[in-house]
Design a protein around this motif. Sequence first.
Motif, PDB file in Angstrom:
ATOM      1  N   ARG A  45      -1.375   2.764  -3.628  1.00 35.63           N
ATOM      2  CA  ARG A  45      -1.675   2.173  -2.323  1.00 35.63           C
ATOM      3  C   ARG A  45      -1.554   0.658  -2.389  1.00 35.63           C
ATOM      4  NH1 ARG A  45      -7.185   4.416  -1.853  1.00 35.63           N
ATOM      5  NH2 ARG A  45      -7.545   2.418  -0.883  1.00 35.63           N
ATOM      6  N   THR A  46      -1.088   0.111  -1.303  1.00 35.24           N
ATOM      7  CA  THR A  46      -0.970  -1.342  -1.195  1.00 35.24           C
ATOM      8  C   THR A  46      -2.215  -1.911  -0.523  1.00 35.24           C
ATOM      9  OG1 THR A  46       0.355  -3.164  -0.353  1.00 35.24           O
ATOM     10  CG2 THR A  46       0.256  -1.209   1.006  1.00 35.24           C
ATOM     11  N   GLN A  51       3.337   0.202   3.298  1.00 35.64           N
ATOM     12  CA  GLN A  51       3.132   1.125   2.185  1.00 35.64           C
ATOM     13  C   GLN A  51       4.456   1.560   1.568  1.00 35.64           C
ATOM     14  OE1 GLN A  51       0.385   1.978   0.588  1.00 35.64           O
ATOM     15  NE2 GLN A  51       1.438   3.410  -0.743  1.00 35.64           N
ATOM     16  N   GLN A  55       5.544   1.029  -2.292  1.00 36.87           N
ATOM     17  CA  GLN A  55       5.891   2.145  -3.173  1.00 36.87           C
ATOM     18  C   GLN A  55       7.280   1.960  -3.760  1.00 36.87           C
ATOM     19  OE1 GLN A  55       5.298   5.655  -0.696  1.00 36.87           O
ATOM     20  NE2 GLN A  55       3.498   6.201  -1.910  1.00 36.87           N
TER      21      GLN A  55
END
Length: 177
Positions: A45-46, A51, A55
């Motif tokens: 997770r950011t 996101q 990723q």
Amino acid sequence: MKQLIWLFSLVFCAGVAAQEAPEWPTQDGVVTVIWQQPEEYADVRTGSGLQSRYQNHVFATLGKELQKSVTPLLQEGQQARFVVTDLDLAGDVRPSFGAASSDIRIVKSIYPPRIKFSYSIVGPDGQVVALGEEDLRDMGFDSRPATRHQNEALRYEIRMLDEWVRRHLAKTLDAEG
């Protein structure tokens, strides 16, 4: 009637978009890295930003590092394949509760990096040279001195993979070769 047409368009477009989406992110080459079902990973997770972009950055960075460290170990004609089935980045994403416009990743010893994957090394004749499954976890990730990756955002994960390649895979391939 307009609502019915709009609903039909929404359902149809969603179905077409789902069919066009790639199954899993992959990095190909002599060392292939497949990120299998990343939506089920423990933690990629950011804290801020998109996101999907975060990723892609994580998968590209870790995949390239794995390719870079494994490729020199392979003999001519050999190929390696890694299938990552879970990833848990060092730290944990927590809400900032208004202190910032986004969440923050808190890195503490209770949140070690972890990666699960299977791998195979195949010779030029198609024979399996090495095969295995790993569940790496670096419990002392935050207590070691800085490494060559000290300024990288994914330094703990990169170091964990580099150490596994150096300590395990290199010895396995030396024993086979």
